[in-house]
Scaffold this active site. Sequence first.
Site, short mmCIF file in Angstrom:
data_model
loop_
_atom_site.label_atom_id
_atom_site.label_comp_id
_atom_site.label_asym_id
_atom_site.label_seq_id
_atom_site.Cartn_x
_atom_site.Cartn_y
_atom_site.Cartn_z
N SER A 167 0.85 -1.19 0.00
CA SER A 167 0.00 0.00 0.00
C SER A 167 0.88 1.24 0.00
CB SER A 167 -0.87 -0.02 1.27
OG SER A 167 -1.47 1.23 1.52
N TYR A 180 -2.14 -1.22 10.62
CA TYR A 180 -2.11 -1.40 9.17
C TYR A 180 -0.76 -0.96 8.61
CZ TYR A 180 -3.93 -1.01 4.34
OH TYR A 180 -4.14 -1.14 2.99
#
Length: 286
Positions: A167, A180
């Site tokens: 990401s 995350y």
Amino acid sequence: MPHEFDLTEPELTADDLLVLEDPHFGPETTAVVTGAASGIGQATAVALAANGLSVIGADIDDDGLTETVDLADDIAVAGTIHPVTTDLTDDADVEAMIEVAADQGELRYVANIAGMQHIASIPEFPMEKYDFIVDIMLRAPFLTAKLAMPHIRATDDGVGAIANMSSVHGHYATQDKPAYITAKHGLEGLTRAIAAEGEGTLRGFSVSVGYVLTPLMVNQIEGTADERGISKREVVEDVMLGQARTKEMMTPAEVANLFVFGFSGHGKHLNGGDMLWDGGYTTTYE
């Protein structure tokens, strides 16, 4: 975004998918895709099946896996999707997932895509949520790689790849997504470790994108719009894509095509690296 600013996830069609000629893209080759019941994982499973592969679609969501198989059937993919109900926090389930893949043919490809999100600051972050996120998004990919690598090495030429869904948050940090961010940064390290041990033919790579138009993302957009009292367009263009130069969210199919390219022979020099497809999000600033 479209002129009318439609936040509906686009319907996947055969024309959306990258299909390549590759000596290993055939029914004798298997690929594992985690998170295959929805979003990017679902699109990637279908895209790999469209390239003729035998795909092991793994997820804990049985209904979602059925939808994935139906979607592949609807667009008449050349390959097949074998749904395998898998709890990635259960080592026995992960082992069974890999064994099914090895039994179906020559296991050469793994796409670790399953993920989740929880929004909270570090002082307020529940440790049980932290543990769960890291288990799903970092420990499970590590175990999957550990179990898959011997099978890839056992093929006649040892050619294959393990790809990790990273990401923009694998490159930088924002507030209130600490678990995350920790997991995604860890995945970048795992990717490089796989490449270091892969002896050139067994590759590791990651895929990093910004915001992708999935049902989960639509819910986040609508919730943020309500919370801040702004329009959905403002949420996307100012809050989510404010730093990006390309003011358009990616589709799951566009991300899936990156996995297809990376697995193919066209990606043979992609090893330990990251496919950063973020519209300038992490490389430009004002």
